[in-house]
Design an enzyme around this catalytic site. Structure first.
Site, PDB file in Angstrom:
ATOM      1  N   ASP A  54       0.863  -1.190   0.000  1.00  0.00           N
ATOM      2  CA  ASP A  54       0.000   0.000   0.000  1.00  0.00           C
ATOM      3  C   ASP A  54       0.903   1.244   0.000  1.00  0.00           C
ATOM      4  O   ASP A  54       1.737   1.402   0.898  1.00  0.00           O
ATOM      5  CB  ASP A  54      -0.876  -0.036   1.255  1.00  0.00           C
ATOM      6  CG  ASP A  54      -1.800   1.176   1.377  1.00  0.00           C
ATOM      7  OD1 ASP A  54      -2.751   1.094   2.160  1.00  0.00           O
ATOM      8  OD2 ASP A  54      -1.554   2.208   0.713  1.00  0.00           O
ATOM      9  N   SER A  68      24.541   5.140  13.311  1.00  0.00           N
ATOM     10  CA  SER A  68      24.357   3.804  13.887  1.00  0.00           C
ATOM     11  C   SER A  68      25.662   3.273  14.448  1.00  0.00           C
ATOM     12  O   SER A  68      26.749   3.613  13.999  1.00  0.00           O
ATOM     13  CB  SER A  68      23.841   2.845  12.815  1.00  0.00           C
ATOM     14  OG  SER A  68      22.475   3.065  12.605  1.00  0.00           O
ATOM     15  N   GLU A  88      30.011   7.183   4.741  1.00  0.00           N
ATOM     16  CA  GLU A  88      30.075   5.787   5.156  1.00  0.00           C
ATOM     17  C   GLU A  88      29.950   4.883   3.934  1.00  0.00           C
ATOM     18  O   GLU A  88      29.816   3.674   4.078  1.00  0.00           O
ATOM     19  CB  GLU A  88      28.999   5.478   6.193  1.00  0.00           C
ATOM     20  CG  GLU A  88      27.582   5.682   5.711  1.00  0.00           C
ATOM     21  CD  GLU A  88      26.582   5.233   6.758  1.00  0.00           C
ATOM     22  OE1 GLU A  88      25.894   6.111   7.274  1.00  0.00           O
ATOM     23  OE2 GLU A  88      26.511   4.034   7.064  1.00  0.00           O
ATOM     24  N   HIS A  94      18.660  13.928  11.995  1.00  0.00           N
ATOM     25  CA  HIS A  94      19.035  12.932  10.999  1.00  0.00           C
ATOM     26  C   HIS A  94      17.740  12.238  10.557  1.00  0.00           C
ATOM     27  O   HIS A  94      16.944  11.823  11.394  1.00  0.00           O
ATOM     28  CB  HIS A  94      20.019  11.920  11.593  1.00  0.00           C
ATOM     29  CG  HIS A  94      20.208  10.729  10.709  1.00  0.00           C
ATOM     30  ND1 HIS A  94      20.551  10.858   9.383  1.00  0.00           N
ATOM     31  CD2 HIS A  94      20.062   9.404  10.927  1.00  0.00           C
ATOM     32  CE1 HIS A  94      20.621   9.658   8.831  1.00  0.00           C
ATOM     33  NE2 HIS A  94      20.331   8.751   9.743  1.00  0.00           N
ATOM     34  N   ASN A 145      17.323   8.450   2.159  1.00  0.00           N
ATOM     35  CA  ASN A 145      18.396   8.560   3.149  1.00  0.00           C
ATOM     36  C   ASN A 145      19.697   8.927   2.437  1.00  0.00           C
ATOM     37  O   ASN A 145      20.094   8.261   1.481  1.00  0.00           O
ATOM     38  CB  ASN A 145      18.566   7.236   3.917  1.00  0.00           C
ATOM     39  CG  ASN A 145      19.376   7.423   5.203  1.00  0.00           C
ATOM     40  OD1 ASN A 145      19.944   8.484   5.431  1.00  0.00           O
ATOM     41  ND2 ASN A 145      19.418   6.391   6.026  1.00  0.00           N
ATOM     42  N   LYS A 172       9.048  10.639  15.103  1.00  0.00           N
ATOM     43  CA  LYS A 172       9.223   9.746  16.262  1.00  0.00           C
ATOM     44  C   LYS A 172      10.163  10.397  17.282  1.00  0.00           C
ATOM     45  O   LYS A 172       9.933  10.327  18.495  1.00  0.00           O
ATOM     46  CB  LYS A 172       9.828   8.404  15.811  1.00  0.00           C
ATOM     47  CG  LYS A 172       8.881   7.507  15.010  1.00  0.00           C
ATOM     48  CD  LYS A 172       9.625   6.226  14.590  1.00  0.00           C
ATOM     49  CE  LYS A 172       8.853   5.384  13.604  1.00  0.00           C
ATOM     50  NZ  LYS A 172       7.748   4.628  14.179  1.00  0.00           N
ATOM     51  N   SER A 225      17.323  -0.435  15.298  1.00  0.00           N
ATOM     52  CA  SER A 225      17.946   0.835  14.907  1.00  0.00           C
ATOM     53  C   SER A 225      17.069   2.014  15.319  1.00  0.00           C
ATOM     54  O   SER A 225      17.581   3.071  15.720  1.00  0.00           O
ATOM     55  CB  SER A 225      18.251   0.855  13.403  1.00  0.00           C
ATOM     56  OG  SER A 225      17.077   1.029  12.631  1.00  0.00           O
ATOM     57  N   THR A 245      13.898   2.869   1.993  1.00  0.00           N
ATOM     58  CA  THR A 245      14.615   3.935   2.714  1.00  0.00           C
ATOM     59  C   THR A 245      16.021   4.148   2.131  1.00  0.00           C
ATOM     60  O   THR A 245      16.896   4.668   2.814  1.00  0.00           O
ATOM     61  CB  THR A 245      14.704   3.663   4.231  1.00  0.00           C
ATOM     62  OG1 THR A 245      15.494   2.483   4.463  1.00  0.00           O
ATOM     63  CG2 THR A 245      13.335   3.462   4.842  1.00  0.00           C
ATOM     64  N   CYS A 294      26.145   7.579   9.923  1.00  0.00           N
ATOM     65  CA  CYS A 294      25.595   8.870   9.465  1.00  0.00           C
ATOM     66  C   CYS A 294      26.082  10.054  10.281  1.00  0.00           C
ATOM     67  O   CYS A 294      25.747  11.200   9.978  1.00  0.00           O
ATOM     68  CB  CYS A 294      24.076   8.839   9.537  1.00  0.00           C
ATOM     69  SG  CYS A 294      23.358   7.521   8.576  1.00  0.00           S
TER      70      CYS A 294
HETATM   71  P1  HMG Z   1       8.995  -2.153   8.104  1.00  0.00           P
HETATM   72  O1  HMG Z   1       9.117  -3.543   8.570  1.00  0.00           O
HETATM   73  O2  HMG Z   1       8.577  -1.930   6.704  1.00  0.00           O
HETATM   74  O3  HMG Z   1       8.096  -1.294   9.073  1.00  0.00           O
HETATM   75  O4  HMG Z   1      10.411  -1.439   8.328  1.00  0.00           O
HETATM   76  P2  HMG Z   1       6.601  -1.374   9.581  1.00  0.00           P
HETATM   77  O5  HMG Z   1       5.883  -2.537   9.014  1.00  0.00           O
HETATM   78  O6  HMG Z   1       6.708  -1.227  11.068  1.00  0.00           O
HETATM   79  O7  HMG Z   1       5.956  -0.061   8.915  1.00  0.00           O
HETATM   80  C1  HMG Z   1       6.523   1.189   9.085  1.00  0.00           C
HETATM   81  C2  HMG Z   1       5.427   2.163   9.493  1.00  0.00           C
HETATM   82  O8  HMG Z   1       4.468   2.263   8.425  1.00  0.00           O
HETATM   83  C3  HMG Z   1       4.627   1.721  10.719  1.00  0.00           C
HETATM   84  O9  HMG Z   1       4.316   2.872  11.484  1.00  0.00           O
HETATM   85  C4  HMG Z   1       3.344   1.183  10.126  1.00  0.00           C
HETATM   86  O10 HMG Z   1       2.240   1.230  11.014  1.00  0.00           O
HETATM   87  C5  HMG Z   1       3.152   2.134   8.969  1.00  0.00           C
HETATM   88  P3  HMG Z   1       4.929   3.060  12.983  1.00  0.00           P
HETATM   89  O11 HMG Z   1       4.686   1.812  13.729  1.00  0.00           O
HETATM   90  O12 HMG Z   1       6.416   3.296  12.761  1.00  0.00           O
HETATM   91  O13 HMG Z   1       4.219   4.265  13.503  1.00  0.00           O
HETATM   92  N1  HMG Z   1       2.267   1.630   7.930  1.00  0.00           N
HETATM   93  C6  HMG Z   1       1.364   2.389   7.277  1.00  0.00           C
HETATM   94  N2  HMG Z   1       1.037   3.687   7.401  1.00  0.00           N
HETATM   95  C7  HMG Z   1       0.070   4.176   6.561  1.00  0.00           C
HETATM   96  N3  HMG Z   1      -0.574   3.417   5.640  1.00  0.00           N
HETATM   97  C8  HMG Z   1      -0.267   2.115   5.484  1.00  0.00           C
HETATM   98  C9  HMG Z   1       0.732   1.546   6.328  1.00  0.00           C
HETATM   99  N4  HMG Z   1       1.287   0.311   6.450  1.00  0.00           N
HETATM  100  C10 HMG Z   1       2.207   0.380   7.419  1.00  0.00           C
HETATM  101  N5  HMG Z   1      -0.904   1.391   4.579  1.00  0.00           N
HETATM  102  C11 HMG Z   1      12.042   0.197   8.781  1.00  0.00           C
HETATM  103  C12 HMG Z   1      10.589  -0.038   8.514  1.00  0.00           C
HETATM  104  C13 HMG Z   1      12.282   1.686   8.964  1.00  0.00           C
HETATM  105  C14 HMG Z   1      12.466  -0.532  10.057  1.00  0.00           C
HETATM  106  C15 HMG Z   1      12.860  -0.314   7.554  1.00  0.00           C
HETATM  107  O14 HMG Z   1      12.533   0.438   6.423  1.00  0.00           O
HETATM  108  C16 HMG Z   1      14.355  -0.276   7.768  1.00  0.00           C
HETATM  109  O15 HMG Z   1      14.935  -1.210   8.303  1.00  0.00           O
HETATM  110  N6  HMG Z   1      15.050   0.831   7.313  1.00  0.00           N
HETATM  111  C17 HMG Z   1      16.487   0.976   7.460  1.00  0.00           C
HETATM  112  C18 HMG Z   1      16.882   1.276   8.897  1.00  0.00           C
HETATM  113  C19 HMG Z   1      16.516   2.667   9.335  1.00  0.00           C
HETATM  114  O16 HMG Z   1      16.259   3.546   8.544  1.00  0.00           O
HETATM  115  N7  HMG Z   1      16.565   2.897  10.680  1.00  0.00           N
HETATM  116  C20 HMG Z   1      16.296   4.191  11.218  1.00  0.00           C
HETATM  117  C21 HMG Z   1      17.028   4.474  12.517  1.00  0.00           C
HETATM  118  S1  HMG Z   1      18.779   4.091  12.401  1.00  0.00           S
HETATM  119  C22 HMG Z   1      19.460   5.416  11.523  1.00  0.00           C
HETATM  120  O17 HMG Z   1      18.848   6.406  11.362  1.00  0.00           O
HETATM  121  C23 HMG Z   1      20.832   5.231  10.981  1.00  0.00           C
HETATM  122  C24 HMG Z   1      20.951   4.987   9.492  1.00  0.00           C
HETATM  123  O18 HMG Z   1      20.643   6.187   8.783  1.00  0.00           O
HETATM  124  C25 HMG Z   1      22.336   4.467   9.142  1.00  0.00           C
HETATM  125  C26 HMG Z   1      23.526   5.185   9.701  1.00  0.00           C
HETATM  126  O19 HMG Z   1      23.564   5.765  10.753  1.00  0.00           O
HETATM  127  O20 HMG Z   1      24.556   5.056   9.044  1.00  0.00           O
HETATM  128  C27 HMG Z   1      19.965   3.946   9.009  1.00  0.00           C
END
Ligand code: HMG
Length: 388
Positions: free
Chosen positions: A32, A307, A82, A236, A275, A245, A204, A155, A114
């Protein structure tokens, strides 16, 4: 005698030459689209072509700064990334060559996920404090690449931000108070033999939020401004909903209400780029400065997370007359200049990122920007410039 203000005198951005609409990814993967637009807060992601990498994006962003200010006085180039392209040589040395920067300068690459652009910015401020006439060029440039069909795929993204750090800055003075938080956690990393990152998504998010609160508390303990004295925030943004959040977590931590108006404008570029790792926080700053609201004299709270993990919260004050130096039109043109790719074309570009160094290869120039990765010769990366 009062110490001179030190901070960001100019800031310019660049991104990759292709763009994938997340609606297209949603349709191709049966998701979706609301999950991407609302759940993650992302609309598009920039995708690099074969002749693009952190060097070409970093050089393109920095070129805009050099065109305005020249190279005089630049004694240091910090390249934060990175997604390094060599285990030994700083990506900044290629940029130094492409831009014709003075040989009387030091160039170094910094790494901590990051976070490292913020380490570069703070180190730059320290160097300028020691030698107030000098300038430091800080470049943050990254390609965020995850496995296809993983939860992290939407992402991804790519982008670069270049900043000129000087005394008496035209855009933002950086205040000395800062808050730090380091904690060992295996939330996200990229092993030396992998072109894609390994990530525990849920962990994360928790690690990021813990880092934010930890850095905030340390910021306050080190004389940082009270929450009511911070007018706007940027964070970030691995995906822009992460800023929401974080904002909510800080409000809970402080037992107060924090309106989302205080950060929302900062998400506008990141929603379209995806990102950009080290550059992401500074795309947020660019979006704030380019906005319609007059931020003169306002304090911007900035949260940097890398991270692994290292976090920092710090603040800057927007300088009078800053609007004469921002680049909203330039950035709008840059985003519009990207070529839209469909999902099969994006997947082909993703696969092409696995280019090794064992065979000589020539990569034709094709991106709309002035600098190109031209291939590999004798195991060394080659770059070309449409202009110097
Ligand atoms: P996921 O399994 O797709 O997540 O992974 P989900 O199923 O929990 O869905 C995400 C959100 O969408 C949820 O909302 C759902 O409810 C919502 P939340 O619970 O968060 O409030 N959702 C919807 N909303 C509206 N309509 C819909 C619908 N369906 C679901 N139909 C995840 C998500 C971010 C974990 C994944 O994409 C991921 O692993 N990304 C990479 C890691 C990341 O970005 N982490 C962030 C923190 S770490 C960081 O920032 C460091 C980094 O930049 C690296 C560095 O430092 O070098 C990553």
């Amino acid at each position: 005698m009062t110490a001179p203000l030190i901070g960001i005198h100019d800031l310019a951005v660049a991104t990759a030459g292709h763009v994938l609409e997340l609606d297209d990814l949603a349709a191709a993967t049966g998701v979706d689209p609301g999950k991407f637009h609302i759940g993650l807060g992302q609309d598009q992601m920039s995708v690099p072509g074969p002749d693009e990498d952190i060097v070409t994006m970093g050089a393109t962003a920095a070129r805009r700064i050099i065109d305005r200010h020249g190279v005089e006085g630049i004694r240091t180039v910090f390249f934060a990334t990175e997604s390094g392209v060599d285990q030994s040589k700083s990506a900044g040395v290629w940029v130094h060559d492409l831009l014709g920067l003075p040989s009387t300068s030091r160039v170094i690459e910094l790494k901590q996920a990051c976070y490292s652009a913020t380490a570069a910015l703070q180190a730059a401020a320290g160097l300028v404090a020691r030698e107030p006439g000098s300038k430091v060029l800080v470049i943050a440039s990254d390609v965020a690449r995850y496995e296809l069909d993983s939860a992290a795929e939407p992402t991804q993204g790519a982008g670069a931000v270049a900043m000129l750090v000087t005394a008496d800055p035209a855009l933002l003075s950086i205040e000395p108070a800062t808050g730090l938080h380091t904690a060992h956690v295996d939330d996200f990393w990229r092993p030396n033999d992998s072109v894609t990152a390994v990530v525990d998504g849920k962990l994360s998010i928790d690690a990021y939020l813990d880092g934010f609160v930890g850095a905030w508390d340390d910021y306050r303990a080190h004389g940082g401004a009270d929450i009511d004295e911070i007018d706007v925030f940027t964070h970030h943004q691995p995906f822009t909903r992460m800023a929401a959040k974080a904002h909510r977590r800080l409000a809970e931590h402080l037992g107060t209400e924090l309106s989302e108006d205080r950060y929302l404008r900062s998400t506008l570029y990141n929603r379209r780029i995806g990102n950009s790792y080290t550059a992401s926080l500074y795309f947020g700053l660019a979006a704030l400065l380019d906005g319609d609201d007059d931020l003169t004299g306002k304090r911007v709270g900035m949260f940097s997370y890398g991270s692994g993990s290292v976090s920092e919260f710090f603040a800057g004050v927007v300088q009078s007359g800053y609007r004469e130096h921002t680049r909203a039109d330039e950035t709008a043109e840059l985003l519009a200049a990207r070529t839209r790719v469909d999902v099969p074309a994006y997947r082909a570009l993703h696969a092409a990122a696995h280019l090794g160094s064992r065979q000589d290869v020539t990569v034709p120039a094709q991106s709309p920007w002035p600098y190109h990765f031209a291939g590999v010769r004798g195991r060394a990366r080659q770059y070309s410039a449409d202009r110097t």
